[in-house]
Design an enzyme around this catalytic site. Structure first.
Site, mmCIF file in Angstrom:
data_model
loop_
_atom_site.group_PDB
_atom_site.id
_atom_site.type_symbol
_atom_site.label_atom_id
_atom_site.label_comp_id
_atom_site.label_asym_id
_atom_site.label_seq_id
_atom_site.Cartn_x
_atom_site.Cartn_y
_atom_site.Cartn_z
ATOM 1 N N ASP A 246 0.817 -1.202 0.000
ATOM 2 C CA ASP A 246 0.000 0.000 0.000
ATOM 3 C C ASP A 246 0.857 1.261 0.000
ATOM 4 O O ASP A 246 0.661 2.178 -0.802
ATOM 5 C CB ASP A 246 -0.900 -0.027 1.237
ATOM 6 N N ASP A 292 -9.761 -1.994 2.052
ATOM 7 C CA ASP A 292 -9.584 -1.488 3.415
ATOM 8 C C ASP A 292 -10.655 -2.018 4.367
ATOM 9 O O ASP A 292 -10.605 -1.746 5.558
ATOM 10 C CB ASP A 292 -9.638 0.045 3.420
#
Length: 396
Positions: A246, A292
């Site tokens: 990420d 997420d």
């Protein structure tokens, strides 16, 4: 903070990213989009409503997906009707993520992300998104139907007969006959499919944010419900790998944001910041990628499964601790994004929170070793072990 076109998002496995200021009305180029978004300043009330709604929507699939998975497993063993539906098809059965799968996941996600980046650079964005829209249209209908099944089972009138159907495709004949598709469904499933198809057509034609969120919530709930981790170490490997993935793709390159500006699919949750000004026709969105939600949600759900006797009394404690950790991490993401006006990789904040909070609790309880030895036990295996234990006690 980033300015992107409406519908811009990455696939769930490659989209651990929060963006702010999506615009849904201008698709005539980056300069026009930036100019449009630059004129819009969200009110404090609109911003608070958008962020609060994103957090609330993110918690729904985690909480209910975890409870659905665990309750159905327990009811299956106990022979009760606590589960409002059953897994009739192999595609609906939960899958377990192993340590090897977790280690490969960031690599596969990186290859997928970079592949999409190259596709959008080489080929027409319009045609790629057309293919992706049709693909996620079909997936969204199936996911939303599966999500609606428990509710439909509760409200379906008892006096209406339920007919069973089976969709079967085979290849070959005799001993070489092989099943290609074997899907079982009933009248209630047909109704769910019709409703889901209406939502899908609404999304395809209008790209409305409510239709997007219905599909997004369904994808997230199914991801949490049907993907399991086999132990705590696997969760740490998965979260750690995606943490690096990420941060690298958001801060180290422009690949993720570029794909986010080009990709159109209901693989995100959005909420308008100008809802008070424009109502349901609002077009300035804050967005949260489903990655997420699903990835941390799988780790949270793990703490609800049958545990060793040393942890059995505390599994709910770890679940609620992880749940609070997720809220804290997501809140930190939103605060940093709002403060520095820049797109944020949510896992940068979610991973330390979702790993750190339960570890601290385990340390305080003196259960850290037991927690990392804790492996997923299916409800069937748990019941079998309890029977063996009871039999051994009687023999003694």
């Amino acid at each position: 903070m980033a300015d992107v076109d409406q519908g811009s998002v990455l696939p769930s496995e490659t989209s651990p990213l929060i963006l702010d200021g999506l615009n849904s009305t201008d698709s005539n180029g980056t300069d026009a989009v930036n100019a449009t978004v630059a004129k819009f300043v969200a009110t404090p009330e609109g911003t608070a409503l958008a962020y609060g709604s994103l957090v609330f929507m993110a918690l729904l699939p985690i909480f209910f997906g975890a409870l659905r998975s665990v309750n159905c497993g327990k009811s299956k063993v106990a022979g009760e009707n606590g589960c409002d539906y059953e897994y009739r098809n192999s595609s609906d059965m939960p899958e377990t993520i192993t340590g090897r799968d977790a280690a490969r996941f960031p690599i596969i996600a990186s290859c997928t992300l970079f592949g999409l980046y190259l596709f959008f650079k080489i080929f027409s964005q319009e045609y790629i998104n057309l293919l992706l829209s049709m693909y996620f249209f079909v997936l969204g209908i199936l996911a939303l139907s599966h999500t609606m099944s428990p509710f439909m089972n509760r409200i379906f009138p008892a006096n209406i007969p339920i007919k069973q159907y089976q969709l079967l495709f085979t290849q070959g004949s005799g001993e070489t006959k092989e099943e290609i598709v074997n899907y079982e469904f009933d009248t209630k499933d047909m109704i769910c499919l019709v409703i889901s198809t209406v939502v899908g057509v609404w999304y395809i034609l209008k790209k409305h944010w409510i239709a997007n969120n219905l599909f997004g919530l369904a994808f997230a709930l199914n991801g949490v419900e049907l993907l399991h981790l086999n132990n705590v170490s696997t969760g740490c490997i998965l979260l750690g790998g995606l943490f690096v993935y990420d941060v690298f793709w958001v801060f180290g390159t422009n690949v993720m944001v570029t794909v986010a500006k080009s990709f159109e699919a209901p693989i995100k949750l959005v909420f308008p910041q100008d809802l008070f000004e424009k109502g349901l026709g609002a077009n300035q969105f804050a967005m949260l990628g489903l990655g997420d939600i699903v990835i941390p949600g799988n780790c949270l759900m793990f703490s609800l499964y049958p545990a060793p006797s040393s942890l059995k009394k505390n599994t709910r404690t770890y679940f609620y601790t992880s749940f609070l950790a997720y809220i804290f991490g997501l809140g930190m993401t939103i605060w940093v994004m709002h403060t520095f006006k820049h797109a944020q990789p949510a896992l940068l904040y979610l991973v330390p929170a979702c790993i750190g909070f339960p570890v601290v609790v385990a340390l305080l309880k003196g259960e850290l070793t037991e927690m990392f030895r804790y492996e997923e036990v299916s409800p069937e295996d748990a019941a079998a072990k309890e029977e063996i234990t009871e039999a051994e006690k009687k023999d003694k």
